[in-house]
Design an enzyme around this catalytic site. Structure first.
Site, PDB file in Angstrom:
ATOM      1  N   LYS A 164       0.851  -1.211   0.000  1.00 50.13           N
ATOM      2  CA  LYS A 164       0.000   0.000   0.000  1.00 50.13           C
ATOM      3  C   LYS A 164       0.877   1.248   0.000  1.00 50.13           C
ATOM      4  O   LYS A 164       0.673   2.161  -0.801  1.00 50.13           O
ATOM      5  CB  LYS A 164      -0.882   0.020   1.234  1.00 50.13           C
ATOM      6  CG  LYS A 164      -1.536   1.366   1.532  1.00 50.13           C
ATOM      7  CD  LYS A 164      -2.416   1.367   2.743  1.00 50.13           C
ATOM      8  CE  LYS A 164      -1.672   1.576   4.020  1.00 50.13           C
ATOM      9  NZ  LYS A 164      -1.392   2.993   4.353  1.00 50.13           N
ATOM     10  N   ASN A 165       1.866   1.279   0.881  1.00 53.06           N
ATOM     11  CA  ASN A 165       2.658   2.494   1.081  1.00 53.06           C
ATOM     12  C   ASN A 165       3.666   2.743  -0.033  1.00 53.06           C
ATOM     13  O   ASN A 165       4.319   3.790  -0.039  1.00 53.06           O
ATOM     14  CB  ASN A 165       3.341   2.477   2.452  1.00 53.06           C
ATOM     15  CG  ASN A 165       2.318   2.629   3.561  1.00 53.06           C
ATOM     16  OD1 ASN A 165       1.159   2.966   3.308  1.00 53.06           O
ATOM     17  ND2 ASN A 165       2.735   2.367   4.789  1.00 53.06           N
ATOM     18  N   ARG A 212      -4.309  10.737   4.103  1.00 54.82           N
ATOM     19  CA  ARG A 212      -3.181  11.662   4.248  1.00 54.82           C
ATOM     20  C   ARG A 212      -2.256  11.631   3.038  1.00 54.82           C
ATOM     21  O   ARG A 212      -1.755  12.675   2.597  1.00 54.82           O
ATOM     22  CB  ARG A 212      -2.433  11.265   5.507  1.00 54.82           C
ATOM     23  CG  ARG A 212      -1.135  11.943   5.749  1.00 54.82           C
ATOM     24  CD  ARG A 212      -0.436  11.351   6.957  1.00 54.82           C
ATOM     25  NE  ARG A 212       0.914  11.843   7.038  1.00 54.82           N
ATOM     26  CZ  ARG A 212       1.240  13.031   7.501  1.00 54.82           C
ATOM     27  NH1 ARG A 212       0.291  13.829   7.928  1.00 54.82           N
ATOM     28  NH2 ARG A 212       2.482  13.425   7.534  1.00 54.82           N
ATOM     29  N   ARG A 227      -0.205  14.785  12.688  1.00 54.21           N
ATOM     30  CA  ARG A 227       0.699  14.258  11.652  1.00 54.21           C
ATOM     31  C   ARG A 227       1.085  15.480  10.811  1.00 54.21           C
ATOM     32  O   ARG A 227       0.462  15.797   9.840  1.00 54.21           O
ATOM     33  CB  ARG A 227      -0.004  13.208  10.795  1.00 54.21           C
ATOM     34  CG  ARG A 227      -0.488  11.967  11.539  1.00 54.21           C
ATOM     35  CD  ARG A 227       0.567  10.910  11.705  1.00 54.21           C
ATOM     36  NE  ARG A 227       1.080  10.368  10.462  1.00 54.21           N
ATOM     37  CZ  ARG A 227       0.505   9.358   9.771  1.00 54.21           C
ATOM     38  NH1 ARG A 227      -0.633   8.877  10.180  1.00 54.21           N
ATOM     39  NH2 ARG A 227       1.060   8.901   8.663  1.00 54.21           N
ATOM     40  N   LEU A 265       7.550  19.515   7.050  1.00 57.74           N
ATOM     41  CA  LEU A 265       8.763  19.149   6.289  1.00 57.74           C
ATOM     42  C   LEU A 265       8.466  19.098   4.792  1.00 57.74           C
ATOM     43  O   LEU A 265       9.297  19.461   3.958  1.00 57.74           O
ATOM     44  CB  LEU A 265       9.300  17.795   6.769  1.00 57.74           C
ATOM     45  CG  LEU A 265       9.803  17.759   8.209  1.00 57.74           C
ATOM     46  CD1 LEU A 265      10.170  16.334   8.605  1.00 57.74           C
ATOM     47  CD2 LEU A 265      10.975  18.703   8.407  1.00 57.74           C
ATOM     48  N   ASP A 318       4.843   0.562  12.014  1.00 58.36           N
ATOM     49  CA  ASP A 318       3.586  -0.041  11.552  1.00 58.36           C
ATOM     50  C   ASP A 318       3.414  -1.478  12.013  1.00 58.36           C
ATOM     51  O   ASP A 318       2.376  -2.082  11.743  1.00 58.36           O
ATOM     52  CB  ASP A 318       3.510   0.001  10.021  1.00 58.36           C
ATOM     53  CG  ASP A 318       3.383   1.406   9.506  1.00 58.36           C
ATOM     54  OD1 ASP A 318       3.544   1.617   8.292  1.00 58.36           O
ATOM     55  OD2 ASP A 318       3.135   2.307  10.329  1.00 58.36           O
ATOM     56  N   VAL A 330       8.909   6.757  16.715  1.00 56.95           N
ATOM     57  CA  VAL A 330       8.471   7.461  15.504  1.00 56.95           C
ATOM     58  C   VAL A 330       7.184   8.220  15.794  1.00 56.95           C
ATOM     59  O   VAL A 330       7.067   9.414  15.530  1.00 56.95           O
ATOM     60  CB  VAL A 330       8.288   6.480  14.328  1.00 56.95           C
ATOM     61  CG1 VAL A 330       7.765   7.209  13.095  1.00 56.95           C
ATOM     62  CG2 VAL A 330       9.593   5.753  14.031  1.00 56.95           C
TER      63      VAL A 330
END
Ligand code: EPZ
Length: 439
Positions: free
Chosen positions: A22-23, A99, A128, A132, A317, A339
């Site tokens: 997915k990412n 997001r 979140r 940056l 994750d 994180v």
């Protein structure tokens, strides 16, 4: 609304197949917008986030062709024809759903020289930020302003000059967004402390296949020489490393001692050294094959403390899933997330199942067995990885567990109940009324 109903105690046997990442799929989809023509991406997972992002991309005028079948074992391909990208905007009503839609900022700036993208919504476990992303785009020479919840970015008349940016902390999303704009800038760009996650490396490989000039992928320093145009490409997405880690933990929890559970379509290098090392320390035997992983069931899981960190550190994750595994270990352990220091919405739900967990700042203290035999209950998903940790707990809890609001799960796990049913787990999807969840 859907829930998953699980009868605990069934053995996890046979095999399971990991889907496309997915990412990684989301950045690959964004990259296709940079080329004037149709790109084909293989092994795109059938997930809600993919459908959401497809709709975000369609708003620009690009055409997305993606018609998956119902069989989760057959990889799906997607064609994104970005020949006609004429509306460089990403609206709030779509961006708020996911997001990663914020990648449209770099993609539209890289393709059109301007972008108007809604700031992403919040998240289940706290802020979140995207500071940056914005600072990085500005460092390339874009003029960026915020207006009514939107970020508006414009390149100078002659195009983005490029520039240098050092990010702190290292951010996957910001690295993706800055690369999307830098690859077609006029000059050289350098990103320091860039993310080295496999998602970024595979995404960078697709950009290179399109003609981008990027050095340093997989390291913390990326050097990009901007090019005039990028070409459409045919490219394959990598397997999902978080799905792989989730199934390895599932096998440690529910595969009978001495039996081997096989996980197909994998790239275990993408797990990172720390996860593999920590998993080995639990005493659960693992064989890493070419494209597959085999996990052998055990009678006893050894407790192992973990601390999450950017790749190749332990993935954040997988910390919720690891917490469930440690709840069944032969002694106490700690799970620390550096994180996202507040990513513990799953803990109160796991405690409803009998897990003895105590959150202290960025660390969960886990009691192992025999103090915490889990027993079924109605529990609520709060975010993607929290929801899958509840499914894992339901698999080993005594009796019935109802995991509510599985729309969180559907964002990142393709047909999970079908895959687990085929591996022996008694799990069904049912619809329910939020006011009567026990119904
Ligand atoms: C990506 O999110 C993943 N999402 C997340 O997976 C994953 O948890 C995260 O990377 C960390 O590995 C996707 O790839 C779509 P970050 P991202 O920017 O890019 C801080 C899942 O379950 N930060 O790497 O948003 C941030 O607060 C999801 O699949 C800033 O300070 O994560 C965090 O502490 C959840 N400013 C750290 O950086 C910024 O502008 C890492 O976040 C951006 C981030």
């Amino acid at each position: 609304m859907d829930k998953l109903v699980i009868q605990g105690g069934r053995p996890l046997t046979g095999r399971i197949t990991v889907g496309g990442s997915k990412n990684t799929a989301l950045p690959l989809m964004a990259a296709s917008l940079l080329a004037d023509g149709p790109s084909t991406i293989h092994n795109i997972p059938v997930l809600q986030d993919v459908f959401t992002f497809s709709n975000v991309i369609r708003v620009t005028g690009a055409r997305v062709t993606y018609s998956p079948d119902d069989d989760p074992s057959t990889p799906e391909s997607m064609v994104i024809d970005a020949s006609d990208v004429h509306f460089p905007e990403a609206p709030y009503e779509l961006v708020k759903k996911m997001r990663a839609s914020f990648y449209m900022l770099g993609a539209l700036l890289g393709r059109c020289g301007k972008a108007k993208v809604s700031l992403p919504g919040g998240c289940a476990w706290g802020p979140r930020p995207v500071d940056l992303h914005i600072k990085g785009i500005e460092a390339l020479g874009a003029e960026v302003r915020e207006e009514a919840g939107y970020v508006i970015a414009e390149a100078p008349a002659g195009g983005l000059p490029g520039g240098r940016f050092t990010m702190e902390p290292s951010s996957v999303g910001a690295t993706v967004n800055i690369l999307l704009a830098a690859v077609t800038a006029n000059g050289e760009s350098v990103i320091e402390n860039a993310a080295a996650e496999p998602d970024v490396v595979v995404f960078g490989n697709m950009l290179q296949a399109m003609g981008a000039k990027i050095d340093g992928l997989g390291t913390s320093t990326l050097t990009i020489q901007g090019v005039e145009t990028l070409n459409p490409v045919e490219f394959s997405n990598c397997p999902d490393r978080i799905e792989l880690g989730t199934y390895m933990i599932a096998a440690a929890l529910a595969t009978p001692a001495g039996e081997t559970f096989r996980i197909d379509s994998t790239n275990a290098d993408h797990l990172g050294d720390d996860f593999r090392q920590r998993f080995a320390e639990t005493g659960v035997p693992v064989t890493y094959g070419d494209g597959f992983v085999e996990v052998e069931g055990v009678d006893a899981i050894q407790p192992v403390d973990i601390v999450t960190a950017p790749y190749p550190g332990f993935p954040t994750d997988l910390q919720a899933q690891w917490t469930v595994m440690m709840s069944q270990a032969e002694g106490p352990s700690t799970v620390r997330d550096t994180v996202y220091t507040d990513r513990f919405k799953h803990v109160p739900e796991l405690r409803r199942l009998g897990a003895q967990l105590r959150v202290d700042g960025d660390t969960v203290h886990v009691n192992g067995k025999p103090n915490q035999t889990l027993s079924g209950a109605i529990v609520m998903s709060t975010d993607l990885r929290a929801s899958v940790s509840l499914v894992l707990a339901g698999m080993v809890a005594e009796g019935r567990t109802d995991v509510l609001r599985v729309y969180h799960l559907d964002r990142g796990y393709e047909k999970l109940e079908h895959k687990l049913q085929r591996a022996g787990i008694e799990i069904e999807r049912e619809s329910y009324d939020e006011n009567h969840p026990e119904g």
